[in-house]
Enzyme design. Structure first.
Site, PDB file in Angstrom:
ATOM      1  N   TYR A 141       0.626  -1.246   0.196  1.00 24.43           N
ATOM      2  CA  TYR A 141       0.013   0.009   0.138  1.00 24.43           C
ATOM      3  C   TYR A 141       0.808   1.310   0.170  1.00 24.43           C
ATOM      4  O   TYR A 141       0.251   2.437  -0.355  1.00 24.43           O
ATOM      5  CB  TYR A 141      -1.016   0.068   1.332  1.00 24.43           C
ATOM      6  CG  TYR A 141      -1.991  -1.156   1.104  1.00 24.43           C
ATOM      7  CD1 TYR A 141      -2.260  -1.835  -0.012  1.00 24.43           C
ATOM      8  CD2 TYR A 141      -2.803  -1.277   2.321  1.00 24.43           C
ATOM      9  CE1 TYR A 141      -3.297  -2.657   0.048  1.00 24.43           C
ATOM     10  CE2 TYR A 141      -3.796  -2.215   2.170  1.00 24.43           C
ATOM     11  CZ  TYR A 141      -4.069  -3.023   1.139  1.00 24.43           C
ATOM     12  OH  TYR A 141      -4.807  -3.941   1.006  1.00 24.43           O
ATOM     13  N   LYS A 190       3.528 -15.416   1.604  1.00 24.56           N
ATOM     14  CA  LYS A 190       3.483 -16.141   0.415  1.00 24.56           C
ATOM     15  C   LYS A 190       4.872 -16.510  -0.005  1.00 24.56           C
ATOM     16  O   LYS A 190       5.250 -16.088  -1.188  1.00 24.56           O
ATOM     17  CB  LYS A 190       2.374 -15.261  -0.553  1.00 24.56           C
ATOM     18  CG  LYS A 190       2.152 -16.018  -1.790  1.00 24.56           C
ATOM     19  CD  LYS A 190       1.391 -17.240  -1.434  1.00 24.56           C
ATOM     20  CE  LYS A 190       0.712 -17.908  -2.852  1.00 24.56           C
ATOM     21  NZ  LYS A 190      -0.098 -18.940  -2.768  1.00 24.56           N
ATOM     22  N   ASP A 222      -2.863 -18.318   1.503  1.00 22.49           N
ATOM     23  CA  ASP A 222      -4.095 -18.981   0.927  1.00 22.49           C
ATOM     24  C   ASP A 222      -4.639 -19.874   1.887  1.00 22.49           C
ATOM     25  O   ASP A 222      -5.821 -20.254   2.245  1.00 22.49           O
ATOM     26  CB  ASP A 222      -3.745 -19.576  -0.464  1.00 22.49           C
ATOM     27  CG  ASP A 222      -2.464 -19.746  -0.680  1.00 22.49           C
ATOM     28  OD1 ASP A 222      -1.381 -19.895   0.278  1.00 22.49           O
ATOM     29  OD2 ASP A 222      -2.303 -20.682  -1.724  1.00 22.49           O
ATOM     30  N   ASP A 246      -5.283  -6.795   5.701  1.00 24.21           N
ATOM     31  CA  ASP A 246      -6.354  -6.451   5.305  1.00 24.21           C
ATOM     32  C   ASP A 246      -7.390  -7.351   4.947  1.00 24.21           C
ATOM     33  O   ASP A 246      -8.552  -7.009   5.481  1.00 24.21           O
ATOM     34  CB  ASP A 246      -6.183  -5.405   4.161  1.00 24.21           C
ATOM     35  CG  ASP A 246      -6.904  -4.187   3.949  1.00 24.21           C
ATOM     36  OD1 ASP A 246      -7.939  -4.108   4.710  1.00 24.21           O
ATOM     37  OD2 ASP A 246      -7.015  -3.649   2.935  1.00 24.21           O
ATOM     38  N   ASP A 250     -10.805  -8.785   7.685  1.00 18.59           N
ATOM     39  CA  ASP A 250     -12.175  -8.570   7.263  1.00 18.59           C
ATOM     40  C   ASP A 250     -12.801 -10.496   7.315  1.00 18.59           C
ATOM     41  O   ASP A 250     -14.029 -10.290   7.832  1.00 18.59           O
ATOM     42  CB  ASP A 250     -12.643  -8.045   5.991  1.00 18.59           C
ATOM     43  CG  ASP A 250     -12.679  -6.530   5.877  1.00 18.59           C
ATOM     44  OD1 ASP A 250     -12.372  -5.965   6.964  1.00 18.59           O
ATOM     45  OD2 ASP A 250     -13.499  -6.010   5.101  1.00 18.59           O
TER      46      ASP A 250
END
Ligand code: NAD
Length: 357
Positions: A141, A190, A222, A246, A250
């Protein structure tokens, strides 16, 4: 104790739920003989309308000069033009940067009486008590980005970069938290594909040497997305980079039934922190006294715990929320058959009454 709290309600339901959170803090203060000074300031869309900037300098200065910041949410359809130069969420990003907050903590703990409200089967979700620590001030970001041309085609790119000190500091927050809890840390990356994640993994393993009582495991992002739904109970503390965090936070928030239940804390090196519900301004329900104030009120518990070192008071706030839920009171988003539905203000009053004891 004496402390100053910057109060930034923001837009939409932000001001409704932060009003409730302040009532809870006032009750904690009067009960425990603490003096809390509240100083309110503008941020987000309201600040753009008033002074043309989503984070006025006076707001940043006030926050820097406070022991903790209580924040609602920013944004809404009025300021939603993606081509606009000034956008409400820039205010929050700049505030996090300005306070040098690099670790975002999001606890997920399910009140037993809310089990039926979760989308997950009770036998899987019961007993879930985890915290996700998301790196907040670097990664993709904040990396270099742009548009260009590749073999005649328009292309765009964003870059994900982490320095060793940036990884180390968030690892220390996560390891310290795991040490105080059940002693298990899952570092999510990852690393099978991304070089930056291989560095992330190396630093996690190296930092582990300083925390012999914490068991470190590495998990791919994942696989983590899947295991959060399949076996959420087995997680204690999860630490991950900005974008993975992020997304996973959620997902994890939905384990508890509603976005309206999920609090968060953003921390830096000192005790100062920013505390906010993870939900947004909920324009679809704003101004109707139906928003759930519990995420904001549980953020107050985190503020008491992490910035003011008032663990007993933090637990009292959490217990008051538990009591009101166990007594069968709900806001509309978590209502079930046989429960009593309350509005925002009345739900907060019940929690304040439960605190008063
Ligand atoms: P949202 O979190 O505002 O709402 C998503 C859904 O959850 C809506 O149906 C809403 O009614 C519900 N919800 C949210 N909070 C609730 C609460 N306290 N009680 C009951 N239900 C609740 O997300 P969105 O709709 O994607 O975004 C709306 C606006 O909020 C956008 O402008 C977005 O940019 C902004 N936003 C801000 C923040 C922030 O300031 N930290 C975070 C997310 C979104």
């Amino acid at each position: 104790m004496h402390a100053t709290i910057a109060v930034l309600p923001g837009d939409g339901v932000g001001s409704e739920v932060i009003g409730c959170a302040v009532k809870v803090l006032r009750m904690v203060a009067s009960h425990g003989g603490h003096t809390l000074e509240f100083r309110e300031a503008l941020i987000g869309g309201g600040a753009i309308d008033a002074v043309g900037h989503p984070l006025p300098e006076s707001t940043l200065a006030l926050c820097q000069d406070s022991d903790a910041v209580l924040f609602g949410a920013v944004g809404g359809p009025k300021w939603d033009d993606p081509r606009a130069n000034v956008r409400p969420e820039q205010g929050l990003m700049a505030l996090r940067k300005g306070l040098d907050l690099f670790a975002n903590l999001r606890p997920v703990k399910l009140n037993a009486s809310l089990l039926p409200a979760s989308r997950i089967k009770p036998e899987i979700i019961a007993g879930t008590d985890l915290v996700i620590v998301r790196e907040l001030s670097s990664g993709i970001y904040y990396g270099r980005r742009g548009r260009g041309e590749q073999e005649g085609d328009l292309m765009a790119y964003d870059t994900m970069a982490y320095t060793v000190p940036e990884i180390e500091r968030v690892m220390h927050v996560a390891f310290r938290l795991a040490r105080k809890r059940r002693g298990k840390l899952t570092s999510v990356d990852k690393a099978n594909v991304l070089e930056v994640c291989r560095l992330w993994r190396e630093v996690a393993s190296k930092t582990a040497a300083e925390y012999p009582h914490v068991a470190l495991e590495h998990l791919l992002v994942d696989a983590t997305a899947m295991h959060l739904i399949r076996r959420p109970r087995e997680f204690d503390v999860i630490v991950t980079s900005n974008m993975f965090g992020d997304i996973l936070t959620d997902e994890a928030a939905m384990l508890s039934g509603s976005l309206g239940m999920a609090p968060s804390a953003s921390l830096g090196t000192g005790s100062q922190g920013l505390y906010e519900p993870i939900h947004g301004t909920a324009p679809d329900i704003a101004g109707r006294d139906i928003a759930n104030p519990i995420a904001a009120i549980l953020s107050v518990a985190l503020l008491l715990r992490h910035s003011l070192d008032l663990e007993e008071e933090a637990c009292a706030v959490e217990a008051a929320v538990d009591k009101v839920l166990s007594d069968g009171y709900r806001t509309a988003d978590i209502a079930q058959e046989g429960t009593v539905t309350l509005g925002t203000v009345e739900m907060a009053s019940r929690i304040v009454d439960a605190l008063a004891g």
